[in-house]
Design a protein around this motif. Structure first.
Motif, short mmCIF file in Angstrom:
data_model
loop_
_atom_site.label_atom_id
_atom_site.label_comp_id
_atom_site.label_asym_id
_atom_site.label_seq_id
_atom_site.Cartn_x
_atom_site.Cartn_y
_atom_site.Cartn_z
N GLN A 94 0.84 -1.19 0.00
CA GLN A 94 0.00 0.00 0.00
C GLN A 94 0.88 1.24 0.00
OE1 GLN A 94 -3.67 0.26 2.41
NE2 GLN A 94 -2.77 2.09 3.36
N GLU A 96 1.15 5.64 -1.85
CA GLU A 96 0.59 6.76 -2.60
C GLU A 96 1.18 6.79 -4.01
OE1 GLU A 96 0.57 11.68 -2.46
OE2 GLU A 96 1.30 10.50 -0.75
N ILE A 154 -4.29 6.88 -2.82
CA ILE A 154 -3.77 5.85 -1.92
C ILE A 154 -4.33 4.52 -2.44
CG2 ILE A 154 -3.59 5.02 0.44
CD1 ILE A 154 -2.31 7.74 -0.06
N ARG A 156 -3.98 0.08 -2.70
CA ARG A 156 -3.47 -1.18 -2.16
C ARG A 156 -3.39 -2.16 -3.32
NH1 ARG A 156 -6.18 -3.73 3.13
NH2 ARG A 156 -5.47 -1.68 3.87
N ASN A 201 -7.78 9.48 -1.75
CA ASN A 201 -6.68 10.28 -2.32
C ASN A 201 -6.17 11.25 -1.28
OD1 ASN A 201 -7.56 13.21 -2.81
ND2 ASN A 201 -9.30 12.05 -3.64
N ARG A 202 -4.90 11.61 -1.46
CA ARG A 202 -4.23 12.50 -0.53
C ARG A 202 -3.76 13.75 -1.27
NH1 ARG A 202 0.47 9.56 2.51
NH2 ARG A 202 -1.22 8.20 3.21
#
Length: 810
Positions: A94, A96, A154, A156, A201-202
């Protein structure tokens, strides 16, 4: 300053201390030396203080570069790399999405900044970057689309985590080192959409704007640009995304010296920013602003636009360098301070290296810096050499200036290109006269298309069509350049340190031509280096005629290239083929291109198994092959049918060879066919035992290539030839299988002399139990030096007809 910083980086790279403290101590010594020199200068009337200050500053900056590189290379306690080294099955990771994903018709690629590794029993925090490929397995059926992944998401993932492949063959590409210079430690392959889970999302405000801008520009390109090939090129020009540029197009641009037009660089920054900077002045003056306000306003706006373009294109070193230099240039105008272009180039290099020290070893960084340095230092000398009467009109002056700039850039980058690629094209000298205007006009039209397309479809379509026309002109220049000018250039397949030193010294002498005392020093240095290069090539065992045998690392398969002293080339087998490509594409063709080999005198296919025949179709398509020799056995496979069809379509002749046949390849090397025997026997009923066995003789040295023969065929050879099988170089039969290399055969082959070399062509990982330990020890017990492509990569053997030695090509 940048040079001293770079020397420190090189020092840390060579000594690999991975310790910051010694470098900090060296910097402290430099500071102490500087303080002492300052004190000494005040107490003495005549001193060497200026020299001392220079030494102190060089020491400080050099140690700073070493410390920065040591810090950058220090592994994190939670590094992802050990997990990739230990991984043997699917792994869940996992992190970004760290950059803009590149999407092609069959795959999506991006960099993942990993933070969590999920194991079977526990979860661990990790720190590292992986290059991820989302692509359906070629053996899978009815695979749906992969989820849409964007920068800042983000995700996985569950897939195969591996270390990137190293350099395995001469002329190949060191993918592991390439990714490591970008801070990427491993690769991950995900073959099923359900193994991709986008969690959230970041993205911050700026990142969201960038993602939205990229999507908008892609949409406008796809909507308004008619041809697919122009769409791919414009994505490269506007976004730095070359995923839609085909391999054939890249190869043509590289061969003709036009590759810099596809890479976002100073030219593109100039068109985007500096043209805007020039146009803003009359526009802002209309508002009645004062000169100072106008200069500050247009400087700020231009720098903001350039910064946005830098982030939009992914922050590549050439773009960052150009933006920094443009910012310094604009700042000089605002503050009414001038700076030499080499100083601004040095500042740009210093900033780039301070942020990412391994960039020093990146080819793109070296080409960017050397091109600008060449233009700054050599272009004035070239212009001075052209009489004024040839620059009377503006049009002619533009042509002359374009030609001299191209020549200066080619000369400046020549040492870098020769070192890394063994070839520098001179075709760009002419083709840039067409390519640069086409690129500039295409980029300008595309920018206008992106600006107007969302508001006015007619304008967007007009500018998109215009951009398409200019891109077609650029593509035509590369296409015709390959057809007409691909021969124009300098080749140095094996880097020659003295030769490169002579070239660098000659370029410095040209740059210093107005200063006679410096000019002649560098001329003498160039002459000295050239003399040493000539002497090095004239003495030593590598200087005379030789037979070369390159046993390529093609994985689980075989491919051996024989090059005679008369430069005849015979390829024995061509490795395997898989849905992702063949060994010929990834291994053999890059070698042939690096060494300038455009024709094979013969391809010998020992037997029609996929791991020996797989690369032949690609070779028949890409290069000229005079003849193909095989054992006459057919195979019921699509590969074999394609092989036969391509031979019929080409001018390549085909012949079946048997025991007693001789292949003539010049006057010095004789190739004899030892098997299969004429007529079918019990030993040749199996496809492996029907392999073509050949022996190449040069002087007193013999080289034996027995294909995939097994025990039955080996016994037949021993019974027929006995001690005549003795050879100084032998390819171990059937990849070191336990069904081959019988004691009698090994004894017969190794009876020739001491110092015999046995080469095992086998894939990494021991998937098929090859090479068998018993077989390896058997060859070693008979005094053989055993080489394995699984362990060493390609094995390159050379003989002058008396001695045999291994060429260390890495």
């Amino acid at each position: 300053m940048a040079g001293a910083f770079a020397i420190g980086i090189v020092g840390e790279f060579v000594f690999a201390t991975r310790a910051v403290i010694p470098w900090v101590g060296g910097a402290g010594a430099g500071i102490a030396l500087f303080v002492f020199v300052q004190w000494w200068d005040r107490t003495q009337i005549v001193t060497l203080a200026p020299l001392g200050r220079i030494v102190a500053i060089v020491l400080i900056l050099g140690c700073a570069g070493g410390a920065r590189h040591a810090r950058h290379q220090t592994p994190s306690p939670h590094a992802l790399k050990p997990a990739a080294e230990a991984s043997t099955e699917a792994t869940t990771l996992q992190g970004e999405v760290a950059d803009a994903p590149e999407r092609t018709d069959d795959a999506t690629r991006f960099v993942l900044k990993a933070d969590t590794l999920y194991g079977a029993q526990d979860t661990a925090a990790v720190d590292g970057r992986a290059h991820v490929t989302l692509r359906a397995s070629p053996w899978a059926e009815d695979v749906g689309p992969f989820p849409d992944v964007r920068q800042g998401d983000i995700v996985r993932l569950r897939g195969i985590l591996r270390l990137p492949p190293e350099l395995r063959n001469p002329g190949g590409f060191d993918y592991r080192a390439y990714l490591a210079r970008r801070g990427i430690c491993c690769t991950m392959y995900v073959g099923e959409p359900e193994r991709v889970n986008v969690q959230r999302n970041r993205r911050g405000t700026l990142e969201s704007l960038l993602v939205g801008a990229r999507e908008y520009i892609r949409l406008q390109i796809d909507r308004y640009v008619p041809s697919a090939e122009a769409q791919g090129v414009l994505r490269a020009l506007l976004l730095g995304d070359r995923s839609r540029v085909t391999d054939a197009q890249r190869e043509r641009f590289a061969k003709t010296g036009l590759m810099h037009l596809l890479a976002v660089s100073g030219l593109h920054v100039f068109l985007v920013g500096m043209v805007l900077y020039a146009l803003l002045r009359p526009f802002l003056i209309r508002f009645g602003m004062q000169w100072r306000t106008v200069e500050i306003a247009r400087a700020v706006l231009t720098i903001l636009v350039l910064g946005g373009y830098m982030f939009l294109t992914g922050g590549r070193p050439s773009v960052v360098r150009a933006v920094i230099m443009a910012t310094l240039f604009i700042g000089g105008i605002v503050f009414q301070r001038s700076a030499h272009p080499l100083n601004t180039l040095g500042v740009a290099a210093l900033i780039l290296l301070a942020v990412r020290p391994p960039a020093l070893f990146d080819v793109g960084f070296q080409l960017s810096m050397s091109a600008v340095a060449g233009i700054v230092t050599l272009n004035p000398r070239l212009l001075d050499a052209i009489p004024e009467r040839y620059r009377a009109s503006e049009a002619v002056d533009w042509l002359v200036s374009t030609g001299t700039v191209s020549a200066a850039a080619i000369l400046g980058t020549a040492p870098v290109l020769l070192f890394h690629f063994g070839w520098v094209s001179a075709a760009g000298l002419l083709l840039n006269i067409v390519g640069i205007p086409c690129t500039g006009l295409a980029l300008s039209a595309a920018i206008l298309m992106a600006i107007t397309g969302g508001m006015w479809s007619l304008a967007g379509a007009s500018f998109g069509s215009a951009a398409d026309v200019f891109v077609q002109g650029l593509l035509a220049a590369s296409r015709y350049g390959v057809e007409w000018l691909s021969w124009a250039g300098i080749r140095m397949a094996t880097p020659d340190a003295w030769g490169l030193g002579a070239l660098v010294a000659a370029l410095i002498a040209l740059a210093q031509w107005p200063r006679p005392h410096l000019r002649w020093r560098w001329v003498v240095a160039a002459f000295l280096f050239a003399t040493l290069s000539a002497w090095e090539g004239a003495i030593g065992r590598d200087s005379g005629p030789a037979l070369n045998a390159v046993f390529f690392d093609v994985g689980q398969g075989g491919a051996t290239l024989l090059t005679t002293p008369e430069e005849h080339h015979v390829l024995v087998d061509a490795g395997p083929r898989s849905p992702s490509g063949s060994a010929a594409e990834f291994v053999i063709l890059p070698y042939l291109e690096r060494w300038g080999i455009q024709e094979l005198d013969a391809i010998i296919v020992t037997h029609p198994d996929e791991d020996h025949l797989g690369g032949v179709p690609a070779l028949l398509r890409e290069i000229s092959v005079d003849r193909v020799l095989d054992n006459g056995r057919s195979a019921s496979s699509e590969l074999y049918e394609e092989f036969g069809r391509l031979i019929e379509q080409s001018e390549t002749s085909r012949k079946t060879v048997q025991r007693g046949d001789t292949l003539l390849t010049g006057s010095s090397v004789r190739i004899q066919i030892l098997a299969p025997p004429r007529g079918e026997s019990a030993q040749t009923k199996t496809k492996n035992n029907a392999s073509v066995v050949l022996r190449a003789s040069y002087g007193e040295v013999d080289l034996l290539l027995p294909g995939d023969i097994e025990a039955g065929a080996e016994k037949n050879l021993v019974r027929t030839y006995g001690k005549q099988l003795g050879s100084e170089i032998v390819k171990v039969p059937h990849h070191g299988s336990s069904t081959s290399s019988t004691p009698g055969f090994v004894q017969a082959v190794s009876d020739s002399s001491e110092g015999v070399h046995a080469v095992i062509s086998v894939g990494q990982g021991d998937r098929y139990g090859m090479p068998h330990e018993t077989v390896v020890s058997r060859w070693e017990r008979h005094g053989m030096t055993v080489h394995s492509t699984a362990e060493d990569g390609a094995v390159w053997m050379r003989t002058d007809g008396q001695e045999v030695w291994q060429v260390h090509w890495k």
